[in-house]
Enzyme design. Structure first.
Site, PDB file in Angstrom:
ATOM      1  N   ALA A 218      40.680  35.996  45.075  1.00 33.17           N
ATOM      2  CA  ALA A 218      40.000  36.178  43.782  1.00 33.17           C
ATOM      3  C   ALA A 218      38.609  36.744  44.031  1.00 33.17           C
ATOM      4  CB  ALA A 218      39.888  34.849  43.044  1.00 33.17           C
ATOM      5  N   GLY A 219      38.277  37.783  43.298  1.00 31.71           N
ATOM      6  CA  GLY A 219      36.952  38.368  43.484  1.00 31.71           C
ATOM      7  C   GLY A 219      36.643  39.375  42.410  1.00 31.71           C
ATOM      8  N   ILE A 220      35.359  39.663  42.275  1.00 34.19           N
ATOM      9  CA  ILE A 220      34.908  40.694  41.333  1.00 34.19           C
ATOM     10  C   ILE A 220      34.076  41.708  42.095  1.00 34.19           C
ATOM     11  CG2 ILE A 220      35.001  39.315  39.226  1.00 34.19           C
ATOM     12  CD1 ILE A 220      32.007  38.717  39.585  1.00 34.19           C
TER      13      ILE A 220
ATOM     14  N   ILE B 101      41.626  49.708  49.235  1.00 35.38           N
ATOM     15  CA  ILE B 101      43.035  49.398  48.995  1.00 35.38           C
ATOM     16  C   ILE B 101      43.351  49.827  47.562  1.00 35.38           C
ATOM     17  CG2 ILE B 101      44.767  47.555  48.996  1.00 35.38           C
ATOM     18  CD1 ILE B 101      43.381  47.972  51.741  1.00 35.38           C
TER      19      ILE B 101
ATOM     20  N   PRO C  76      39.272  44.185  54.077  1.00 38.41           N
ATOM     21  CA  PRO C  76      39.949  45.464  53.845  1.00 38.41           C
ATOM     22  C   PRO C  76      38.937  46.587  53.623  1.00 38.41           C
ATOM     23  CG  PRO C  76      40.643  43.783  52.249  1.00 38.41           C
ATOM     24  CD  PRO C  76      39.427  43.272  52.932  1.00 38.41           C
TER      25      PRO C  76
ATOM     26  N   GLY D 104      46.844  43.014  42.516  1.00 37.56           N
ATOM     27  CA  GLY D 104      46.336  43.705  43.690  1.00 37.56           C
ATOM     28  C   GLY D 104      46.669  43.029  45.015  1.00 37.56           C
ATOM     29  N   ILE D 105      45.638  42.833  45.812  1.00 38.35           N
ATOM     30  CA  ILE D 105      45.809  42.291  47.157  1.00 38.35           C
ATOM     31  C   ILE D 105      46.424  40.892  47.110  1.00 38.35           C
ATOM     32  CG2 ILE D 105      44.483  41.406  49.125  1.00 38.35           C
ATOM     33  CD1 ILE D 105      42.594  43.875  48.706  1.00 38.35           C
TER      34      ILE D 105
ATOM     35  N   TYR E  86      27.556  42.477  45.827  1.00 31.84           N
ATOM     36  CA  TYR E  86      28.949  42.335  46.281  1.00 31.84           C
ATOM     37  C   TYR E  86      28.997  42.158  47.803  1.00 31.84           C
ATOM     38  CZ  TYR E  86      33.796  43.659  47.241  1.00 31.84           C
ATOM     39  OH  TYR E  86      35.102  43.673  47.685  1.00 31.84           O
TER      40      TYR E  86
HETATM   41  P1  NAD Z   1      42.185  42.989  41.595  1.00 31.07           P
HETATM   42  O1  NAD Z   1      41.188  43.119  40.514  1.00 31.07           O
HETATM   43  O2  NAD Z   1      43.464  43.720  41.516  1.00 31.07           O
HETATM   44  O3  NAD Z   1      42.503  41.448  41.863  1.00 31.07           O
HETATM   45  C1  NAD Z   1      41.520  40.462  41.816  1.00 31.07           C
HETATM   46  C2  NAD Z   1      42.095  39.282  41.095  1.00 31.07           C
HETATM   47  O4  NAD Z   1      41.105  38.231  41.109  1.00 31.07           O
HETATM   48  C3  NAD Z   1      42.417  39.592  39.616  1.00 31.07           C
HETATM   49  O5  NAD Z   1      43.734  39.191  39.311  1.00 31.07           O
HETATM   50  C4  NAD Z   1      41.392  38.772  38.849  1.00 31.07           C
HETATM   51  O6  NAD Z   1      41.883  38.283  37.611  1.00 31.07           O
HETATM   52  C5  NAD Z   1      41.130  37.647  39.822  1.00 31.07           C
HETATM   53  N1  NAD Z   1      39.842  37.003  39.545  1.00 31.07           N
HETATM   54  C6  NAD Z   1      38.649  37.598  39.336  1.00 31.07           C
HETATM   55  N2  NAD Z   1      37.719  36.684  39.072  1.00 31.07           N
HETATM   56  C7  NAD Z   1      38.327  35.481  39.114  1.00 31.07           C
HETATM   57  C8  NAD Z   1      37.909  34.155  38.910  1.00 31.07           C
HETATM   58  N3  NAD Z   1      36.621  33.863  38.598  1.00 31.07           N
HETATM   59  N4  NAD Z   1      38.811  33.159  39.035  1.00 31.07           N
HETATM   60  C9  NAD Z   1      40.103  33.440  39.319  1.00 31.07           C
HETATM   61  N5  NAD Z   1      40.570  34.670  39.506  1.00 31.07           N
HETATM   62  C10 NAD Z   1      39.693  35.683  39.418  1.00 31.07           C
HETATM   63  O7  NAD Z   1      41.380  43.424  42.898  1.00 31.07           O
HETATM   64  P2  NAD Z   1      41.826  43.507  44.437  1.00 31.07           P
HETATM   65  O8  NAD Z   1      41.435  44.848  44.876  1.00 31.07           O
HETATM   66  O9  NAD Z   1      43.189  43.001  44.654  1.00 31.07           O
HETATM   67  O10 NAD Z   1      40.775  42.478  45.067  1.00 31.07           O
HETATM   68  C11 NAD Z   1      41.185  41.298  45.743  1.00 31.07           C
HETATM   69  C12 NAD Z   1      40.100  40.912  46.719  1.00 31.07           C
HETATM   70  O11 NAD Z   1      39.990  41.933  47.719  1.00 31.07           O
HETATM   71  C13 NAD Z   1      38.726  40.797  46.074  1.00 31.07           C
HETATM   72  O12 NAD Z   1      38.069  39.676  46.598  1.00 31.07           O
HETATM   73  C14 NAD Z   1      38.048  42.080  46.494  1.00 31.07           C
HETATM   74  O13 NAD Z   1      36.661  41.940  46.553  1.00 31.07           O
HETATM   75  C15 NAD Z   1      38.648  42.308  47.860  1.00 31.07           C
HETATM   76  N6  NAD Z   1      38.603  43.692  48.338  1.00 31.07           N
HETATM   77  C16 NAD Z   1      39.222  44.691  47.656  1.00 31.07           C
HETATM   78  C17 NAD Z   1      39.174  45.988  48.145  1.00 31.07           C
HETATM   79  C18 NAD Z   1      39.847  47.138  47.458  1.00 31.07           C
HETATM   80  O14 NAD Z   1      39.615  48.302  47.850  1.00 31.07           O
HETATM   81  N7  NAD Z   1      40.677  46.934  46.455  1.00 31.07           N
HETATM   82  C19 NAD Z   1      38.462  46.264  49.332  1.00 31.07           C
HETATM   83  C20 NAD Z   1      37.841  45.221  49.990  1.00 31.07           C
HETATM   84  C21 NAD Z   1      37.901  43.935  49.487  1.00 31.07           C
END
Ligand code: NAD
Length: 245
Positions: A87-89, A184, A181, A18-19, A151
């Site tokens: 990195a995030g959940i 996304i 963001p 992802g991001i 969250y």
């Molecule tokens: P994604 O799930 O594609 O990527 C997140 C990555 O973080 C994954 O590869 C996962 O394995 C990794 N991860 C999760 N827990 C982890 C841990 N404990 N240690 C190491 N790695 C870990 O999601 P994304 O959408 O790319 O999210 C990336 C960031 O952007 C996150 O922090 C999310 O909260 C934030 N975000 C996303 C959106 C969206 O709409 N996608 C919007 C706002 C914020």
């Protein structure tokens, strides 16, 4: 015009998907050496093969593992200058149903994980007299939203942490900014029980009439990581197509 110093060393947490993967791509394109830290081993292997990056399978909430990964980056690539925390959940539950475990796990990964990665990398940035701290937060923490208080609280913490760091480290040549963001198009948003089925509608309500992409965030992060962004610190750089969610 000053030339961009080539080949700085960057660490991106969550860099396998992802991001974070979008940020890795853009930092590589800008000529930096990059280490991607993530939980997902297969996705890390794919990133390593595609983008020629160092990878480490790490849980960012485990400080010992984060420190070991940063040491590996130092010994294999050199001192770290750029740290990006993606990195995030996610979390999707009404407030009344959020358990103590949900709360603690979300804070542990999203907020403590950010703290761990930045604090572990920052001595290199200080020693080098130049550095970039870029956190990925969320527009939901700017605006509020239902059914994700854990969250949103974690991401509000990331925004506040980043602002605090900007004051402490600006005199040392280190900027700290956050990108919050909106929606996304990534595995996280596609898997979201709240959003996943409604992404087309979200795109339609967004002023630019599309979802954001990892490249949108990667491009902004690469700019913040550049010499040209040296007077930007303590900011929330909104990359949201004009829509707060
Ligand atoms: P994604 O799930 O594609 O990527 C997140 C990555 O973080 C994954 O590869 C996962 O394995 C990794 N991860 C999760 N827990 C982890 C841990 N404990 N240690 C190491 N790695 C870990 O999601 P994304 O959408 O790319 O999210 C990336 C960031 O952007 C996150 O922090 C999310 O909260 C934030 N975000 C996303 C959106 C969206 O709409 N996608 C919007 C706002 C914020």
């Amino acid at each position: 015009m000053s030339q961009e110093a080539p080949g700085r060393v960057a660490v991106v947490t969550g860099g396998a998907s992802g991001i974070g993967l979008g940020v890795v791509r853009h930092l590589r394109a800008a000529g930096h050496q990059v280490a991607a830290l993530d939980l997902q081993d297969d996705a890390l292997a794919a990133a390593a093969a595609d983008l020629d990056v160092l990878t480490a399978q790490v849980d960012v909430s485990d400080r010992t593992a984060v420190d070991a990964a940063m040491d590996r980056v130092r010994s294999e690539l050199g001192p770290i200058s750029i740290i990006v925390t993606s990195a995030g959940i996610d979390g999707n539950k009404p407030f009344a149903e959020i358990s103590a475990d949900d709360w603690e796990r979300t804070l542990r990964v999203n907020l403590t994980g950010t703290f761990n990665a930045v604090q572990s990398a920052v001595p290199d940035l200080v020693a080098g007299g130049w550095g970039r701290i870029i956190t990925i937060s969320s527009s939901s923490a700017q605006q509020g939203a239902g059914n994700r208080a854990h969250y949103i609280a974690s991401k509000g913490g990331v925004i506040a942490l980043t602002k605090a760091l900007s004051y402490e480290y600006a005199p040392l040549g280190i900027t700290a900014n956050t990108i919050p963001p909106s929606i996304i198009d990534t595995p996280m948003s596609r898997d979201s029980p709240e959003m996943g089925a409604h992404l087309d509608a979200v795109a339609g309500m967004t002023p630019v009439r599309r979802l954001g992409t990892p490249d949108d965030i990667g491009a902004a992060a690469a700019f913040l990581a550049s010499d040209a962004a040296g007077f930007i610190t303590g900011q929330q750089i909104n990359v949201n197509g004009g829509w707060y969610m």
